[in-house]
Design an enzyme around this catalytic site. Structure first.
Site, PDB file in Angstrom:
ATOM      1  NE  ARG A  15      15.978   2.673  68.712  1.00  0.00           N
ATOM      2  CZ  ARG A  15      16.937   2.279  69.460  1.00  0.00           C
ATOM      3  NH1 ARG A  15      16.822   2.502  70.727  1.00  0.00           N
ATOM      4  NH2 ARG A  15      17.969   1.636  68.834  1.00  0.00           N
ATOM      5  CB  THR A  57      18.497  -0.506  77.880  1.00  0.00           C
ATOM      6  OG1 THR A  57      19.422  -0.103  76.717  1.00  0.00           O
ATOM      7  CG2 THR A  57      17.092  -0.240  77.525  1.00  0.00           C
ATOM      8  CB  THR A  61      17.827   2.832  76.136  1.00  0.00           C
ATOM      9  OG1 THR A  61      19.208   2.621  75.947  1.00  0.00           O
ATOM     10  CG2 THR A  61      17.380   3.210  74.637  1.00  0.00           C
ATOM     11  CG  ASN A 106      23.263   2.797  72.753  1.00  0.00           C
ATOM     12  OD1 ASN A 106      22.826   1.511  72.816  1.00  0.00           O
ATOM     13  ND2 ASN A 106      24.375   3.021  72.051  1.00  0.00           N
ATOM     14  CB  SER A 146      15.634  -0.735  69.538  1.00  0.00           C
ATOM     15  OG  SER A 146      15.516  -1.323  70.909  1.00  0.00           O
ATOM     16  CB  SER A 147      17.732  -5.582  71.455  1.00  0.00           C
ATOM     17  OG  SER A 147      18.646  -5.871  70.356  1.00  0.00           O
ATOM     18  N   GLY A 158      20.071  -4.338  78.296  1.00  0.00           N
ATOM     19  CA  GLY A 158      21.223  -5.317  77.765  1.00  0.00           C
ATOM     20  C   GLY A 158      21.295  -5.596  76.468  1.00  0.00           C
ATOM     21  N   GLY A 159      20.996  -4.373  75.475  1.00  0.00           N
ATOM     22  CA  GLY A 159      21.240  -4.546  74.195  1.00  0.00           C
ATOM     23  C   GLY A 159      20.675  -5.876  73.583  1.00  0.00           C
TER      24      GLY A 159
HETATM   25  N1  GLY Z   1      20.029   0.808  72.935  1.00  0.00           N
HETATM   26  C1  GLY Z   1      20.062  -0.762  72.868  1.00  0.00           C
HETATM   27  C2  GLY Z   1      18.700  -1.124  72.261  1.00  0.00           C
HETATM   28  O1  GLY Z   1      18.090  -0.120  71.878  1.00  0.00           O
HETATM   29  O2  GLY Z   1      18.404  -2.049  72.037  1.00  0.00           O
END
Ligand code: GLY
Length: 563
Positions: A101, A374, A392, A394, A445-446, A466-467
């Protein structure tokens, strides 16, 4: 000029075209193979992974090669200027998690994205170089190859270098995506890199990215020093200084991907292996599944009003906790054990509405504790190694700015921090102190790369962009296979629903619910919102015969291929 018409293609480009001509860009059934499988959002990158497997590389070599290839052929989300999470399963049953990350630069401050009144400054975290986090993909992939690969870093980087240097024919999907993207056009470096003078590249034009090729060559030659120090680092820092960004030589030198213990939990006869914080997906899915009454869910039936209500109410509780308690564990003492404990889950279960009506998010907060774009790809090999990577920038194309002279796109990942508790980010997610901006911290993050085992054996793997919708996409693919008996293609293609606590509404894809079900949900008190698309998954599932069935979502133009 980096883009040229097909009629001026070089011999190498014609060869590349010949390879592409044999590549289907959509598939309606899973692709089944005996020796290895790659599912990715972009056909050329999928082919790179298969070629690495065929050349004797393992799933981890192939995964790193796909990640680097996607940075060239799928610039909307593939990257070396961003970051991601991975979970892995080795042939001998070892599981691991790799966190690459992005990190907040040392000069970041908690209130850097708000004005004097505490209000979020529009666009500061998404549209300016202040939103760029220190990128992790290069270090992450080099670590992966070093620890678990069998080929050299030069081997896994070679296909991406070739694609960047010699070029590749722009696909229909990429041409449309580049032509439509207004943000890219605001940065001269991006206009130059993607040939966006005029209308932008057409399908079939050859896209060459010489600056990106040189950066990848530096990594192949010098390893992490080829990116985090030396010429590329000088270009990065110069780009930051010219555009008000924060990343320094020291930030780059200090960055390191982290090996983490995966988050592993049991559900029915399955074991889910996912990424721990600062990814929130695994925790949120674990809590959702713990609260769901599975026998009742099975009885009320697939996508019935009651089933959608049950999943929604479980998600409401889990996302309320997610948004309050989760963040980078190096900076915030995330109470993981307590949040997943039996008695805490029992407390949360008691908050589920008992009257058959919708709950409300204002009535649900985090529990008291005592004491947009992502991408995901996955590879499985003939030895039993499995790699699941979600990565990602983002937003789609991240910040939209190519790093001048270095040829790669910048992330805008700093938007994943909570700019101030109570102010939503670009996904409408509210956050709290656990996820405040701090120097050196990784934003929550998701991303939810997931591997499922059954009775100790590899069963399936999946993930999605998809966040926050990633979390529910992965959850629904899991339920579609394990509860509703779908194969991997059906499970990925099935229309999806999404609830994330706040905003308090159920989003759903076209055909996800019938008119009767919608009316019933509205009678129960739910607000509903149809949206075009949720997620874009990729997955692999073992067939009963022991083959590998792969699939890339109908929502994108990806492929799953094996041999
Ligand atoms: N940038 C989207 C996530 O990390 O969930």
């Amino acid at each position: 000029m980096t883009v040229s018409m097909c009629r001026r293609l070089s011999y190498v480009a014609v060869l590349t075209l010949a390879i592409v001509a044999g590549t289907a860009t959509t598939q309606s059934r899973p692709n089944v193979a005996a020796h290895g499988m790659v599912a990715s959002p972009e056909p050329l990158a999928t082919d790179v992974g298969v070629a690495i497997l065929k050349a004797g590389g393992n799933a981890f070599d192939a995964a790193a090669a796909v990640q680097f290839a996607l940075a060239v052929t799928y610039p909307a989300a593939g990257n070396i200027g961003g970051g991601g999470f991975m979970v892995g399963l080795t042939a001998v049953g070892e599981t691991f998690a790799l966190d690459f990350r992005e990190e907040a630069p040392a000069a970041s401050t908690e209130d850097m994205f708000v004005d004097g009144d505490g209000e979020m400054v529009a666009g500061l975290s998404t549209r300016t170089h202040k939103g760029v986090g220190v990128p992790g993909s290069v270090d992450g992939m080099l670590e992966l190859v070093d620890q678990y690969g069998t080929l050299t870093r030069a081997d896994v980087l070679a296909p991406a270098i070739r694609l960047a240097r010699d070029g590749f024919p722009v696909s229909y999907a990429l041409a449309g995506s580049l032509q439509r993207n207004e943000r890219l056009r605001q940065f001269a470096s991006s206009v130059e890199a993607f040939g966006l003078e005029g209308d932008g590249p057409d399908m079939g034009d050859l896209l060459q990215q010489p600056d990106l090729a040189a950066t990848l060559e530096a990594v192949a030659r010098d390893g992490r020093d080829g990116f985090y120090t030396g010429r590329v680092a000088d270009l990065i820092v110069a780009d930051m200084q010219a555009n008000g960004g924060l990343i320094t030589h020291e930030d780059l030198r200090r960055y390191g991907a982290e090996w983490r213990e995966p988050l592993i939990f049991e559900h029915a006869e399955y074991q889910l292996v996912t990424h721990p914080v600062p990814s929130s997906g695994g925790m949120t899915i674990a809590q959702t599944l713990a609260v769901l009454n599975m026998p009742v869910l099975e009885r009320v039936g697939y996508h019935s009003a009651q089933a959608i209500s049950m999943v929604t109410e479980a998600q409401r509780l889990a996302f309320a906790d997610r948004n309050y308690w989760l963040g980078d564990p190096a900076f915030f003492d995330v109470p993981v054990t307590r949040l997943l404990s039996r008695d805490y889950m029992e407390q949360r279960r008691r908050l589920l509405p008992q009257n058959g009506m919708a709950g409300t998010s204002t009535g649900v907060s985090h529990g008291p504790l005592e004491s947009d774009e992502t991408t995901h790809f996955t590879v499985a090999d003939r030895w039993g190694n499995v790699a699941a990577i979600t990565t990602t920038l983002n937003s789609g194309y991240g910040l939209g700015a190519v790093a001048t002279g270095a040829g790669f796109l910048w992330n805008n990942e700093m938007d994943n921090f909570s700019a101030r508790p109570g102010i939503p980010n670009q996904y409408g997610l509210l956050g709290a102190e656990a996820n405040s901006v701090q120097p050196g911290k990784r934003p929550l993050s998701s991303m939810t790369p997931t591997i499922v085992r059954r009775f100790g054996d590899f069963y399936m793997t999946m993930g999605s962009p998809g966040g926050p919708t990633i979390i529910n996409t992965v959850l629904q693919i899991y339920l579609n296979v394990t509860v509703w008996g779908m194969d991997i293609q059906q499970a990925i293609d099935a229309p999806r629903i999404h609830h994330q606590w706040l905003p308090d509404r159920i989003d759903y894809e076209p055909f996800a619910i019938s008119a009767e079900t919608r009316a019933e949900l509205e009678r129960m008190g739910y607000e509903l919102n149809e949206r075009r698309s949720i997620g874009m998954a990729a997955g692999i599932k073992k067939t009963p015969e022991g083959f590998l069935a792969g699939y890339a979502d109908r929502r994108g133009a990806g492929t799953a291929r094996g041999y």
